[in-house]
Design an enzyme around this catalytic site. Structure first.
Site, PDB file in Angstrom:
ATOM      1  N   TYR A   1      -2.952  -5.079   6.441  1.00 43.49           N
ATOM      2  CA  TYR A   1      -3.305  -6.497   6.307  1.00 43.49           C
ATOM      3  C   TYR A   1      -2.589  -7.062   5.072  1.00 43.49           C
ATOM      4  CZ  TYR A   1      -6.343 -10.614   6.399  1.00 43.49           C
ATOM      5  OH  TYR A   1      -6.832 -11.900   6.462  1.00 43.49           O
TER       6      TYR A   1
ATOM      7  N   ASN B   1      -3.324  -8.270   2.308  1.00 44.27           N
ATOM      8  CA  ASN B   1      -3.778  -7.966   0.947  1.00 44.27           C
ATOM      9  C   ASN B   1      -3.587  -6.506   0.562  1.00 44.27           C
ATOM     10  OD1 ASN B   1      -5.798  -6.806   2.542  1.00 44.27           O
ATOM     11  ND2 ASN B   1      -7.476  -7.542   1.274  1.00 44.27           N
ATOM     12  N   LYS B   2      -3.085  -5.683   1.497  1.00 41.74           N
ATOM     13  CA  LYS B   2      -2.909  -4.264   1.210  1.00 41.74           C
ATOM     14  C   LYS B   2      -1.637  -4.024   0.385  1.00 41.74           C
ATOM     15  CE  LYS B   2      -6.471  -2.660   3.530  1.00 41.74           C
ATOM     16  NZ  LYS B   2      -7.096  -3.882   4.059  1.00 41.74           N
ATOM     17  N   GLN B   3      -1.501  -2.786  -0.092  1.00 45.69           N
ATOM     18  CA  GLN B   3      -0.353  -2.440  -0.927  1.00 45.69           C
ATOM     19  C   GLN B   3       0.957  -2.706  -0.193  1.00 45.69           C
ATOM     20  OE1 GLN B   3      -3.149  -0.694  -0.532  1.00 45.69           O
ATOM     21  NE2 GLN B   3      -3.574   0.672  -2.257  1.00 45.69           N
TER      22      GLN B   3
END
Length: 372
Positions: A178, A180-182
Site C-alpha cells: 500500500y 504508506n508502506k516502505q
C-alpha cells in the site's frame, strides 16, 4: 503547513517501467511479475514468492493454502491492523486474541501456550511497525504443538531477527505494498513460503483455481482473482532495486525524530534498538505517558490536525472493534487496551524534511502543553 501522514517515493525509474509495460502486449501474468517475485524471494531468502493483489489477499490465501478453515482457531494479536484478523474470519476460523509486550508492541510469547486448545491450528505473528517479533520463542511453541506459523510482515520488509529477514521464518509470510508502506506498488502484496506444495496452492488460488498444468478454462479448485497487474509488478521491481536506499532514508528520518523528541517525559518513543533485531521503519508511533487518557490523546490528534499535520491513532485493538463485538471467547487485554488509547502516528516518509520534523515537534509540544 500541510504535512501528510505518509507519502510514496516514486521516481522516474518507476514511471519509465510503467510506460514500458503499457507499450507491451502483457498487462497481466507476464515478465514483470516474474521479475518482482524473483527479486523479492531472493531479498528475503525464501524459495517461493507469489505476488497478489493486496496484503489482505495474501493473508487470506496463506490460510487457505495451509488448510485452515471452519472449527479451527488461530492465535493472533489484537493490537494490529484489522486485516490480519479479518482473513482468519474469511476462512471461517476463529481468532484467539493474545496480549502484546509493552516495549515491542508485538505479541507476547509468554501468553501463547495458555491460549492453545485442541482446535488451534496456527499462530499469526505480526511484526508490528517493522520490529520483528520474538521468533525463537514463537517457533519453539509452534513446534511443540504442531502449529503453522504465518508471519504478517506487511509492515516489516527488510527487518531482521538474529541475522535473518522477517518473513523467512514461517510456513508462510505476507508483505503488503500500500502507498504508506516502505515500498509500494499502489496496491499489492506478496506471499512467501519455503514449501513447494504451498506455492502450488497459492498460485492456483490467486488465479481462479487454475493450477499451472490447467488450461485457461479448467479450474481444479475454487479460487479467486487475486492477481497483481504487470503495471504494479513493474513498479515493485524498481522499488526492490532501490530497497536499501529507501530503508536507509526512513531510518534517517526516524533517527531525526528520536533526537528531536528525546527528553520529553510526556511521551514514550518507539524502540530505536532491540537486541538481535534490525528495525524496518514503517511508521513513527509515539504514545502518551500512562498518566494521560484516550481523551487527552484525541485532543492532541485534533490539535495536530488543525495545525496541518497528518496524524493518526495506531491501532485501535481489534477485539474492541464493533465488527468483533460478538466473539465467544472475549477477554481483557490490558496492554493492548492501554497502548491503543495513547498512540499517535506522526508524519513519516522517506523525504520528510528537518524543517517539517521541527514543525511537528513544535506543534506536538504546544498540544501537550495544552493538556497541563
Amino acid at each position: 503547513m500541510n504535512i501528510p501522514l505518509s507519502q510514496p517515493d516514486i521516481t522516474d525509474a518507476e514511471i519509465d517501467a510503467v510506460v514500458s509495460v503499457m507499450r507491451s502486449s502483457r498487462l497481466s501474468i507476464g515478465p514483470s511479475q516474474q521479475e518482482f517475485e524473483s527479486l523479492f524471494a531472493s531479498y528475503i531468502g525464501v524459495a517461493h514468492a507469489v505476488a497478489v493483489s493486496s496484503g489482505t489477499a495474501g493473508l487470506h490465501l496463506a490460510l487457505l493454502a495451509l488448510g485452515i478453515g471452519p472449527q479451527d482457531e488461530v492465535i493472533v494479536p489484537s493490537f494490529t491492523f484489522i486485516a490480519a484478523v479479518n482473513a482468519i474470519r474469511y476462512v471461517g476460523a476463529d481468532p484467539i486474541f493474545i496480549d502484546i509486550e509493552l516495549q515491542t508492541m508485538n505479541l507476547n510469547p509468554a501468553l501463547i501456550e495458555a491460549a492453545i486448545s485442541a482446535r488451534t491450528r496456527a499462530i499469526v505473528v505480526v511484526h508490528t511497525f517493522g520490529l520483528p517479533a520474538e521468533m525463537d520463542s514463537i517457533l519453539a511453541i509452534a513446534r511443540r504443538h504442531n502449529l503453522f506459523v504465518i508471519e504478517d510482515a506487511c509492515e516489516a520488509i527488510g527487518a531482521e531477527y538474529r541475522g535473518k529477514k522477517a518473513g523467512s521464518f514461517g510456513d508462510a509470510a505476507v508483505f503488503a505494498f500500500y502507498p504508506n508502506k516502505q515500498i509500494t506498488t499502489g496496491e499489492g502484496g506478496m506471499v512467501l513460503t519455503p514449501h513447494a506444495r504451498i506455492e502450488r496452492e497459492l498460485r492456483a488460488l490467486r488465479n481462479q483455481g487454475r493450477y499451472e498444468s490447467d488450461d485457461w478454462l479448467q479450474h481444479s479448485i475454487i479460487g479467486y482473482n487475486y492477481r497483481l497487474s504487470e503495471i504494479a509488478c513493474a513498479i515493485g521491481a524498481v522499488q526492490m532495486k532501490r530497497i536499501e536506499s529507501i530503508l536507509g532514508s526512513r531510518k534517517s528520518v526516524a533517527e531525526k525524530y528520536h533526537r528531536r523528541l528525546a527528553g520529553d517525559r510526556r511521551i514514550e518513543l518507539p524502540p530505536n534498538t532491540i537486541a538481535g533485531c534490525s528495525i524496518s521503519w514503517f511508521v513513527y508511533v509515539i504514545r502518551l505517558h500512562n498518566r494521560y487518557s484516550r481523551l487527552h490523546r484525541d485532543a492532541v490528534l485534533d490539535a495536530l490536525g488543525l495545525a496541518g499535520i497528518g496524524c493518526a491513532r495506531y491501532f485501535a485493538p481489534v477485539h474492541l472493534q464493533p465488527a468483533y463485538a460478538g466473539l465467544k471467547r472475549m477477554q481483557h487485554l490490558p496492554v493492548s487496551e492501554s497502548v491503543g488509547e495513547r498512540t499517535i502516528a506522526l508524519p513519516f516518509y522517506n523525504h520528510l524534511s528537518d524543517a517539517d520534523i521541527d514543525y511537528v515537534y513544535d506543534q506536538l509540544k504546544r498540544a501537550l502543553d495544552g493538556l497541563e
